[in-house]
Enzyme design. Structure first.
Site, PDB file in Angstrom:
ATOM      1  N   LYS A 107      34.631  36.871  41.931  1.00 61.96           N
ATOM      2  CA  LYS A 107      33.298  37.433  42.167  1.00 61.96           C
ATOM      3  C   LYS A 107      32.316  36.330  42.556  1.00 61.96           C
ATOM      4  O   LYS A 107      31.561  36.470  43.525  1.00 61.96           O
ATOM      5  CB  LYS A 107      32.790  38.118  40.889  1.00 61.96           C
ATOM      6  CG  LYS A 107      31.314  38.419  40.898  1.00 61.96           C
ATOM      7  CD  LYS A 107      30.869  39.083  39.627  1.00 61.96           C
ATOM      8  CE  LYS A 107      30.081  38.202  38.696  1.00 61.96           C
ATOM      9  NZ  LYS A 107      28.804  37.707  39.147  1.00 61.96           N
ATOM     10  N   ASN A 108      32.332  35.232  41.809  1.00 57.43           N
ATOM     11  CA  ASN A 108      31.319  34.198  42.044  1.00 57.43           C
ATOM     12  C   ASN A 108      31.588  33.395  43.313  1.00 57.43           C
ATOM     13  O   ASN A 108      30.791  32.535  43.672  1.00 57.43           O
ATOM     14  CB  ASN A 108      31.216  33.268  40.827  1.00 57.43           C
ATOM     15  CG  ASN A 108      30.511  33.963  39.673  1.00 57.43           C
ATOM     16  OD1 ASN A 108      30.007  35.078  39.831  1.00 57.43           O
ATOM     17  ND2 ASN A 108      30.498  33.330  38.519  1.00 57.43           N
ATOM     18  N   ARG A 110      21.700  40.021  41.226  1.00 52.90           N
ATOM     19  CA  ARG A 110      21.145  38.683  41.002  1.00 52.90           C
ATOM     20  C   ARG A 110      21.662  37.663  42.055  1.00 52.90           C
ATOM     21  O   ARG A 110      20.909  36.847  42.584  1.00 52.90           O
ATOM     22  CB  ARG A 110      21.562  38.274  39.583  1.00 52.90           C
ATOM     23  CG  ARG A 110      21.409  36.861  39.236  1.00 52.90           C
ATOM     24  CD  ARG A 110      20.021  36.536  38.777  1.00 52.90           C
ATOM     25  NE  ARG A 110      19.658  35.232  39.282  1.00 52.90           N
ATOM     26  CZ  ARG A 110      18.454  34.684  39.172  1.00 52.90           C
ATOM     27  NH1 ARG A 110      17.494  35.349  38.587  1.00 52.90           N
ATOM     28  NH2 ARG A 110      18.211  33.509  39.659  1.00 52.90           N
ATOM     29  N   ASP A 144      17.711  39.049  33.449  1.00 59.59           N
ATOM     30  CA  ASP A 144      19.123  39.128  33.131  1.00 59.59           C
ATOM     31  C   ASP A 144      19.305  39.049  31.633  1.00 59.59           C
ATOM     32  O   ASP A 144      18.581  38.332  30.958  1.00 59.59           O
ATOM     33  CB  ASP A 144      19.835  37.947  33.801  1.00 59.59           C
ATOM     34  CG  ASP A 144      21.243  38.302  34.168  1.00 59.59           C
ATOM     35  OD1 ASP A 144      22.000  38.614  33.239  1.00 59.59           O
ATOM     36  OD2 ASP A 144      21.569  38.273  35.360  1.00 59.59           O
ATOM     37  N   ASP A 202      30.594  31.554  31.094  1.00 55.76           N
ATOM     38  CA  ASP A 202      31.033  32.946  31.274  1.00 55.76           C
ATOM     39  C   ASP A 202      32.171  33.318  30.325  1.00 55.76           C
ATOM     40  O   ASP A 202      32.470  34.492  30.149  1.00 55.76           O
ATOM     41  CB  ASP A 202      31.481  33.171  32.728  1.00 55.76           C
ATOM     42  CG  ASP A 202      30.296  33.262  33.670  1.00 55.76           C
ATOM     43  OD1 ASP A 202      29.153  33.241  33.185  1.00 55.76           O
ATOM     44  OD2 ASP A 202      30.509  33.355  34.895  1.00 55.76           O
TER      45      ASP A 202
END
Ligand code: UD1
Length: 416
Positions: free
Chosen positions: A17-18, A87, A111, A299
């Site tokens: 994802k990142n 974001r 967030d 994370d």
């Protein structure tokens, strides 16, 4: 979901994802069609596609492939509604300043993991010759021209490194970014930018030297495997005394995680793009300290808390990256964890068994950590607001079931 199952089997991990969200933004740097493969089927990808569409791109998302056709003159103004949901969409700032010499990007909302200011992004762009202001809830940037500069980051911010890098590749002259973030997703971005024609030295180190070029070409690129998802499965195996093979992730991206899990008692077998982890006894308590890569990823802090909650002994977890990330610990306590937080430290005394309860996921990783804890709880745990988990973990429930977990997704239709 019911607790008690030992997770056994093989799980396939797809692109990070990142990484994919930044690579999608990087496509803006060249007119024409850029195609990304191995993309995760998570909610954030179509949301980023909407952001790019609002800038004039034609975007197709087809299972694991995303094609982005970038026009000769993209719009410089991102649509508020698309950006506010995501974001990471702030990473279009650098490419837009580079391509259009102007960018208007609404500030994404708050967030649950803590404040995420943009001061380092802005300071870096200013050094490159842009003006940037926050006006009416939007970042507004202008640059007659961009020139190379020496930039020192106060902290190796992932997002600031990416935005500055994506602006510097089309600046006039040489830019040096010192104290740059070194995450594997930054390396992936550098690899794709280089394929597009950018000139970058020091890839993977904390000093990136960018020699500006006058134009870039579109490319095809395969997104790197998601190390955070891969590591989440490693924690799940360790916590349930299971044996899981994780394919599609470079184990060296999670060297430190696997070392911690070995200290907790796990055995690992490392291959090129895959690893197997097994655990035979209750994990031993270990301490975790979150830091930028190659440190232990913030994370994964919720997974560290979940493991510590059932470990034999007392663990200290130190959070150095996002100040509010411990908020979810209250939900772990609801599951019977003996946990206390003080500032950026948490002390957890492991218990043999957690006890099921309804709990609420506040963000992607907290959600995954609570599900892992639920796997080790007596009775049926309900995790609410699991849409958060969908933003980072493709086919999470299906994968858990494939490994033998007793878990199901219950649709709650507000209109029902
Ligand atoms: C990215 C990841 C996120 C991960 C984080 C740290 C994406 C989409 N998200 O977030 O999953 O948890 O890296 O590995 O890739 N900061 C400032 N000023 C700035 C920028 C950052 O003070 O201008 C602070 C932040 O508040 C935070 C720290 O720096 O405390 C790290 O943030 P950063 O590395 O920028 O994280 P993100 O890029 O937002």
């Amino acid at each position: 979901m019911g607790g008690g199952a030992r997770l056994v089997g093989t799980v396939e991990v797809v692109g990070a994802k990142n990484s994919v969200l930044k690579l999608m933004a990087a496509s803006l740097l060249a007119e024409g069609t850029t195609t990304l493969t191995n993309c995760p089927e998570i909610l954030d990808v179509p949301l980023m596609a909407d952001v790019l569409r609002s800038l004039g791109c034609t975007v197709e998302v087809d299972h694991g492939t995303v094609s982005i056709d970038v026009p000769a003159e993209p719009s410089a103004e991102a649509d508020y509604r698309s950006v506010s949901k995501l974001r990471a969409s702030v990473c279009v700032l650098g490419p837009l300043v580079a391509r259009c010499r102007r960018a208007v990007v609404p500030l994404p909302g708050g967030d649950a993991i803590g404040s995420r200011p943009l001061d380092m992004h802005q300071a870096g762009l200013r050094k490159l010759g842009a003006t940037t202001e926050i006006e009416h809830g939007r970042v507004v940037a202008h640059a007659k021209e961009l020139h190379g500069a020496q930039i020192w980051l106060d902290f190796p911010s992932v997002g600031a490194t990416e935005n500055i890098l994506m602006a510097a590749v089309l600046a006039d002259g040489t830019t040096v970014i010192d104290n740059a973030a070194r995450e594997p997703e930054i390396v992936d971005l550098c690899v794709m930018l280089s394929q597009m024609g950018a000139k970058i030295d020091g890839v993977g180190s904390s000093t990136l030297t960018v020699y500006g070029v006058t134009g870039l070409a579109p490319t095809d690129h395969r997104v790197i495997g998601d190390r955070i998802v891969g590591a989440t499965w490693a924690f799940a195996a360790a916590m349930t005394c299971g044996e899981v093979t994780v394919n599609g992730v470079d184990p060296h991206h999670i060297d430190l995680v696997l070392d911690k899990l070995r200290t907790a008692g796990a055995r690992t077998e490392i291959r090129a793009d895959s690893f197997t982890i097994s655990m035979h006894d209750r994990p031993r308590a270990v301490d975790f300290v979150t830091l930028p890569f190659p440190g232990f990823a913030t994370d994964l802090q919720p997974m560290a808390i979940a493991l510590s909650a059932i470990a034999d002994g007392t663990s200290m977890i130190t959070e150095n990256v996002f100040e509010a990330r411990f908020r979810f610990v209250d939900e772990m306590v609801r599951l019977g964890a003996d946990a206390r937080t003080d500032g950026h430290h948490a002390v957890i005394r492991g218990v043999e068994r957690l006890s099921s309860a309804p709990v609420w996921a506040s963000d992607i990783r907290a959600g995954a950590g609570l599900v892992l804890a639920g796997l080790c709880a007596d009775g049926a745990t309900q995790v609410w607001d699991v849409e958060h988990i969908d933003r980072g973990y493709p086919r999470f429930v299906e994968n858990l079931r494939g490994l033998g977990a007793d878990v199901s997704r219950v649709r709650t239709d507000p209109d029902a």
